[in-house]
Structure formats: C-alpha cells, structure tokens
Enzyme design. Structure first.
Site, PDB file in Angstrom:
ATOM      1  N   GLU A 182       0.830  -1.206   0.000  1.00 36.62           N
ATOM      2  CA  GLU A 182       0.000   0.000   0.000  1.00 36.62           C
ATOM      3  C   GLU A 182       0.862   1.252   0.000  1.00 36.62           C
ATOM      4  O   GLU A 182       0.778   2.075   0.910  1.00 36.62           O
ATOM      5  CB  GLU A 182      -0.883   0.015   1.268  1.00 36.62           C
ATOM      6  CG  GLU A 182      -1.664  -1.244   1.521  1.00 36.62           C
ATOM      7  CD  GLU A 182      -2.190  -1.348   2.958  1.00 36.62           C
ATOM      8  OE1 GLU A 182      -2.005  -0.406   3.760  1.00 36.62           O
ATOM      9  OE2 GLU A 182      -2.780  -2.401   3.281  1.00 36.62           O
ATOM     10  N   PRO A 183       1.715   1.454  -0.994  1.00 40.87           N
ATOM     11  CA  PRO A 183       2.568   2.649  -0.969  1.00 40.87           C
ATOM     12  C   PRO A 183       1.798   3.903  -1.380  1.00 40.87           C
ATOM     13  O   PRO A 183       0.957   3.859  -2.278  1.00 40.87           O
ATOM     14  CB  PRO A 183       3.639   2.320  -2.019  1.00 40.87           C
ATOM     15  CG  PRO A 183       2.980   1.373  -2.964  1.00 40.87           C
ATOM     16  CD  PRO A 183       1.941   0.621  -2.198  1.00 40.87           C
ATOM     17  N   GLY A 184       2.066   4.985  -0.713  1.00 39.17           N
ATOM     18  CA  GLY A 184       1.448   6.261  -1.064  1.00 39.17           C
ATOM     19  C   GLY A 184       2.525   7.270  -1.436  1.00 39.17           C
ATOM     20  O   GLY A 184       2.825   7.529  -2.597  1.00 39.17           O
ATOM     21  N   ARG A 185       3.181   7.794  -0.411  1.00 40.19           N
ATOM     22  CA  ARG A 185       4.172   8.863  -0.586  1.00 40.19           C
ATOM     23  C   ARG A 185       5.247   8.515  -1.616  1.00 40.19           C
ATOM     24  O   ARG A 185       5.612   9.349  -2.444  1.00 40.19           O
ATOM     25  CB  ARG A 185       4.850   9.124   0.766  1.00 40.19           C
ATOM     26  CG  ARG A 185       5.793  10.303   0.758  1.00 40.19           C
ATOM     27  CD  ARG A 185       6.662  10.333   2.035  1.00 40.19           C
ATOM     28  NE  ARG A 185       5.955  10.005   3.237  1.00 40.19           N
ATOM     29  CZ  ARG A 185       5.415  10.889   4.073  1.00 40.19           C
ATOM     30  NH1 ARG A 185       5.525  12.172   3.835  1.00 40.19           N
ATOM     31  NH2 ARG A 185       4.792  10.487   5.164  1.00 40.19           N
ATOM     32  N   TYR A 194       3.997  18.674  11.060  1.00 38.53           N
ATOM     33  CA  TYR A 194       5.039  17.705  11.456  1.00 38.53           C
ATOM     34  C   TYR A 194       6.431  18.329  11.493  1.00 38.53           C
ATOM     35  O   TYR A 194       7.425  17.607  11.506  1.00 38.53           O
ATOM     36  CB  TYR A 194       5.107  16.532  10.460  1.00 38.53           C
ATOM     37  CG  TYR A 194       3.786  15.992   9.990  1.00 38.53           C
ATOM     38  CD1 TYR A 194       2.959  15.287  10.849  1.00 38.53           C
ATOM     39  CD2 TYR A 194       3.371  16.178   8.678  1.00 38.53           C
ATOM     40  CE1 TYR A 194       1.743  14.781  10.410  1.00 38.53           C
ATOM     41  CE2 TYR A 194       2.167  15.664   8.235  1.00 38.53           C
ATOM     42  CZ  TYR A 194       1.356  14.970   9.106  1.00 38.53           C
ATOM     43  OH  TYR A 194       0.165  14.471   8.657  1.00 38.53           O
ATOM     44  N   CYS A 196      -3.108  33.696   9.016  1.00 39.66           N
ATOM     45  CA  CYS A 196      -2.909  34.358  10.311  1.00 39.66           C
ATOM     46  C   CYS A 196      -2.631  33.364  11.422  1.00 39.66           C
ATOM     47  O   CYS A 196      -3.471  33.106  12.286  1.00 39.66           O
ATOM     48  CB  CYS A 196      -4.124  35.215  10.623  1.00 39.66           C
ATOM     49  SG  CYS A 196      -4.285  36.518   9.416  1.00 39.66           S
ATOM     50  N   GLU A 197      -1.481  32.756  11.380  1.00 41.65           N
ATOM     51  CA  GLU A 197      -1.004  31.800  12.385  1.00 41.65           C
ATOM     52  C   GLU A 197       0.514  31.883  12.373  1.00 41.65           C
ATOM     53  O   GLU A 197       1.114  31.854  11.293  1.00 41.65           O
ATOM     54  CB  GLU A 197      -1.350  30.352  11.994  1.00 41.65           C
ATOM     55  CG  GLU A 197      -2.791  30.032  11.835  1.00 41.65           C
ATOM     56  CD  GLU A 197      -3.403  29.392  13.069  1.00 41.65           C
ATOM     57  OE1 GLU A 197      -2.665  29.084  14.031  1.00 41.65           O
ATOM     58  OE2 GLU A 197      -4.624  29.230  13.052  1.00 41.65           O
TER      59      GLU A 197
HETATM   60  N1  LLP Z   1      -1.553   2.087   4.357  1.00 42.58           N
HETATM   61  C1  LLP Z   1      -2.062   2.535   5.518  1.00 42.58           C
HETATM   62  C2  LLP Z   1      -2.948   1.685   6.286  1.00 42.58           C
HETATM   63  C3  LLP Z   1      -1.727   3.833   5.954  1.00 42.58           C
HETATM   64  O1  LLP Z   1      -2.218   4.262   7.114  1.00 42.58           O
HETATM   65  C4  LLP Z   1      -0.875   4.642   5.177  1.00 42.58           C
HETATM   66  C5  LLP Z   1      -0.530   6.003   5.596  1.00 42.58           C
HETATM   67  C6  LLP Z   1      -0.393   4.126   3.967  1.00 42.58           C
HETATM   68  C7  LLP Z   1      -0.737   2.837   3.592  1.00 42.58           C
HETATM   69  C8  LLP Z   1       0.508   4.908   3.057  1.00 42.58           C
HETATM   70  O2  LLP Z   1       1.703   5.259   3.665  1.00 42.58           O
HETATM   71  P1  LLP Z   1       2.867   5.966   2.800  1.00 42.58           P
HETATM   72  O3  LLP Z   1       3.371   4.942   1.818  1.00 42.58           O
HETATM   73  O4  LLP Z   1       2.284   7.138   2.142  1.00 42.58           O
HETATM   74  O5  LLP Z   1       3.883   6.337   3.816  1.00 42.58           O
HETATM   75  N2  LLP Z   1       0.180  12.901   6.435  1.00 42.58           N
HETATM   76  C9  LLP Z   1       1.429  12.284   6.833  1.00 42.58           C
HETATM   77  C10 LLP Z   1       1.483  10.835   6.454  1.00 42.58           C
HETATM   78  C11 LLP Z   1       0.363  10.024   7.068  1.00 42.58           C
HETATM   79  C12 LLP Z   1       0.404   8.586   6.645  1.00 42.58           C
HETATM   80  C13 LLP Z   1      -0.780   7.852   7.165  1.00 42.58           C
HETATM   81  N3  LLP Z   1      -0.912   6.502   6.714  1.00 42.58           N
HETATM   82  C14 LLP Z   1       2.570  13.085   6.201  1.00 42.58           C
HETATM   83  O6  LLP Z   1       2.321  14.059   5.491  1.00 42.58           O
HETATM   84  O7  LLP Z   1       3.739  12.778   6.431  1.00 42.58           O
END
Ligand code: LLP
Length: 425
Positions: free
Chosen positions: A284-287, A327, A354-355
C-alpha cells in the site's frame, strides 16, 4: 547557469537557469495558471511505480496505491491505467477510485473507523478486501454483510509493535497507536473471524508507519508477520495474501530510503527462505509513488527584513502545504529562475495565513525578489490531499505534465464555490 536535476527528483531540473518539470518550464505555467500551483510529473509517478514493479517481477503481487497521499482524480487515473489497485480509508475515497476508472476488485479498505454506510457502499461496489482493525469492527462488518446477503472478504490488520523510527505522528505500528489488532491478539481474532458467517478470510495486513528511511523495520515486520501466518495456518485458516502496507520514505532533505526494488529483494528473500515465496503479496505505498513527482509553485509577495528574523512572504500557505506546520516537515525551496546576481537572504518562508505556525521553510537562504516565483519541492504527497480552505483560501490548481503536454487536473477553486453550500437565515 546549471543544467541539473534536483536531488531525489529526476524529472525536475534546471535548464539554462529555468526550472522544468519534464519538458515544461514552470515559469510559463505559473504565468498562465497563476499561483499557488501544483505541478506533477507523470513520468516521475510511473518511474516510482516501476521500482516496485521491478521488485515484484515474476511474483504474484498487487500494488494498491494509498490514495490518501494524493487523491486527485487525474492522479488516480495514472495509477489505474498502470494496473494498480487502491488502498482507501473512506467512502469518499472509494467514490473517487470509481470515478477515476479504478477497479473495485483491486480496492482494499483500511481505517479504524469504517461506518456501516461505508461498509455497505464497499460491499455493493465489490471491493477486494476490508482490512479490519478491531474485534468490534469484525462484528459490525459481519452483520452488515449478512444484511446484504454476502460475505465480506477480510484481512486483519496486525499491529506488529515495530518501531519505524519516524515522526511520532506518522508511526502507526507501535503498541500505543490506535491502529490494528495487537500482535498477541491476532491469532484469537482470526479464530473468531473464522466463525462469523458474513466474513471470508482472505489475507493478513500490517502497516508500520510512514516516511520510513531504513530497511530494518520492514524486515522485522515481515519476520513477525510470517510467524503469525504460520501460526494462523497451523490452526486451519488459509491466508491467500500477505499485505505489508506502505510507508517507504522519500528524499526530502538528503534522506536516503532504500530503493523499492532493493528493499523488496531483501523482503522476498525472507519470504522464500520461509517457504512463502509463492504467496500473493500486496502493498500500500502512497508517498513513495507521488511525493517526489510534484512541486508547488508560489509567488514571493514581500520580503520583510526584521531585527530577529527575515521573512519571505509567499502566496502559498499552511492550507496548501500543511506538512511543515503539522510535522515540522522539511521541503526544499528553490527559485524558478536562477539569478546569480540576486542577493541571498536568510529567512523564514511563510504564507499569508494568520497563524505563527504558517511557515513553509525555516532559516532558508532564498535568492528571489518580490514578484518572482519559488518552487516548494516534494509536494506531490500529503499536500493537496490534506489542504484546507482556512482563511477562506480557495484550493490551488493542479497540473499534470507528460513530456511537453500539460493537463489541468483541477482548476483553482473559486471563492464563490467555497460558500456555495452555506445559507443565510
Ligand atoms: N496504508 C495505511 C494503512 C496507511 O495508514 C498509510 C498512511 C499508507 C498505507 C501509506 O503510507 P505511505 O506509503 O504514504 O507512507 N500525512 C502524513 C502521512 C500520514 C500517513 C498515514 N498513513 C505526512 O504528510 O507525512
């Protein structure tokens, strides 16, 4: 004048002093579409995806893009066309996947607080798997599935109690976190799930955190997961797939995460050694798929020298780029046009909100004057998807560059649109 790519972002480069995303000069895009403006490189997204695909070559694996990182329809479309599934955390995200042409059967649904309505919506759409995060959720999902006359495919999300060594707000697999079922309770929870007629056990899942820059936490998590798989299967419950979550970090500021293919070579060696090499894998990659594919272009509004601090006030703010405020995250900030003759100012780059927490970069050397543009780098993940309308600021426009072609993925919000659903008495 340099002609160089920027660290971590092979599709963002200077050419004759001008910053480009693929074949397009950002200066022209900013003049045409106004700022703040997010610009993404399709090639960067596909290159990041290719690193995982190389890692999984010859294996039965499903890459489910964690769309919380960037859920803009045009971004989802890139991944849907490339064959990805999606990791979702809400009914709203499911609706986006379907609107972007994603395949419901390749959707997995994570999250600690799924509502009954969301469960119904996901069952009716025919999603691939619910990643269940508590015993209470098992009972509710069972009841909803029976009411719909179907069986819900499930994994249980294990909290493996592994320290991902990242920012505390984005570590998710430690005992004190709200996510998943405790490692020690996992076997009993599977045994319970196996007795519920509205559920069909298909896999096991974990996710330990985000912006992880070392291999060791993944290797530990895999060991712990495989021990559990063996124990669960010894009890007669078969697991079709193993999902190791997302979390791989990117280079924001000299960070050196392992490459996706190198990491998976190590992880697959572990699977092979324990006889699980043929098992279906999910991630489940996002970032790591989108983070370094995007920049946010912003105009310098004012330079404001001060006794203690100098400020560079830009037109992007914490509502567009919330990560620094939330963060203390670092994003590189570079000029769109290199001007060797401009004086360099040591300053905080801040927005108009305004913060005092509305800062984008602290103590940076900035070589730009009012009216010129800067690019905030590594802005493809968790920026637009976390943006807000605070201070009644419309959300920025988003563009996708593909070679020389430019596609508008999202038009800039209108102010009238911000209060369109509001009523006066
Ligand atoms: N799977 C699950 C169950 C998750 O909770 C997350 C992210 C991912 C996959 C994807 O993770 P990644 O590959 O993107 O690291 N807003 C924060 C990051 C929060 C991540 C939450 N969960 C930031 O901007 O650093």
């Amino acid at each position: 004048m340099s002609a160089a790519t920027l660290p971590g972002q092979p599709f963002v480069h200077y050419h004759e002093g001008q910053l480009y995303v693929e074949g397009r000069a950002l200066q022209q895009l900013a003049q045409r579409h106004a700022t703040p403006l997010f610009v993404y490189s399709q090639a960067a997204m596909l290159a990041a995806l290719a690193a995982y695909q190389r890692g999984f070559a010859g294996r039965d694996a499903q890459i489910c893009y964690a769309m919380k990182a960037n859920s803009t329809l045009g971004v989802l479309q890139v991944f849907a066309r490339a064959g990805c599934g999606f990791d979702i955390v809400s009914g709203g995200e499911l609706a986006r996947v379907l609107a972007a042409g994603g395949d419901a059967a390749k959707v997995i649904f994570s999250g600690v607080g799924k509502t009954r309505a969301e469960m119904r919506q996901a069952l009716d759409a025919g999603i691939g798997c619910f990643n269940v995060e508590s015993e209470a959720e098992l009972d509710v999902l069972n009841a909803v599935a029976l009411e719909r006359g179907c069986r819900a495919p499930i994994s249980i999300r294990v909290n493996p109690n592994v320290d991902p060594k990242t920012h505390p707000y984005i570590s998710t697999g430690l005992k004190g976190n709200k996510f998943g079922v405790a490692h020690e309770r996992t076997l009993a929870t599977y045994q319970r799930a196996a007795l519920l007629p509205g559920l069909r056990i298909v896999g096991i899942d974990c996710h330990i955190g985000s912006q992880i820059t070392e291999s060791a936490p993944y290797l530990d998590a895999m060991d712990r997961m495989l021990e559990l798989v063996a124990a669960i299967e010894a009890g007669g419950i078969h697991l079709e797939h193993i999902d190791l979550g997302g979390g791989l970090g990117i280079d924001y500021n000299g960070d050196t995460p392992p490459a996706a293919d190198a990491l998976w070579a190590q992880l697959l060696a572990k699977l092979d050694a324990r006889g699980f090499g043929q098992r279906k894998l999910m991630i489940e990659p996002g970032r790591s798929l989108v983070g370094n594919a995007g920049v946010c272009v912003t105009e310098v509004l004012y330079l404001k020298p001060g006794e203690q601090k100098n400020f560079c006030i830009v037109d992007a703010a914490m509502n567009d780029l919330p990560r620094p405020a939330m963060y203390q995250a670092f994003h590189r900030i570079v000029p769109l046009q290199e001007h060797a003759d401009h004086p360099s100012l040591l300053c905080d780059v801040v927005g108009p909100v305004c913060e005092s927490g509305d800062w984008i970069g602290r103590d940076r050397q900035i070589q730009a004057q009012a009216g010129e543009y800067l690019a905030v780098l590594s802005a493809g993940a968790y920026c637009v998807s976390m943006s807000s309308n605070y201070n009644s600021r419309p959300r920025a426009a988003e563009l996708l560059v593909d070679g020389e072609a430019v596609h508008v993925l999202r038009e800039r919000e209108s102010v009238a649109g911000l209060f369109a659903g509001e009523q006066l008495r």
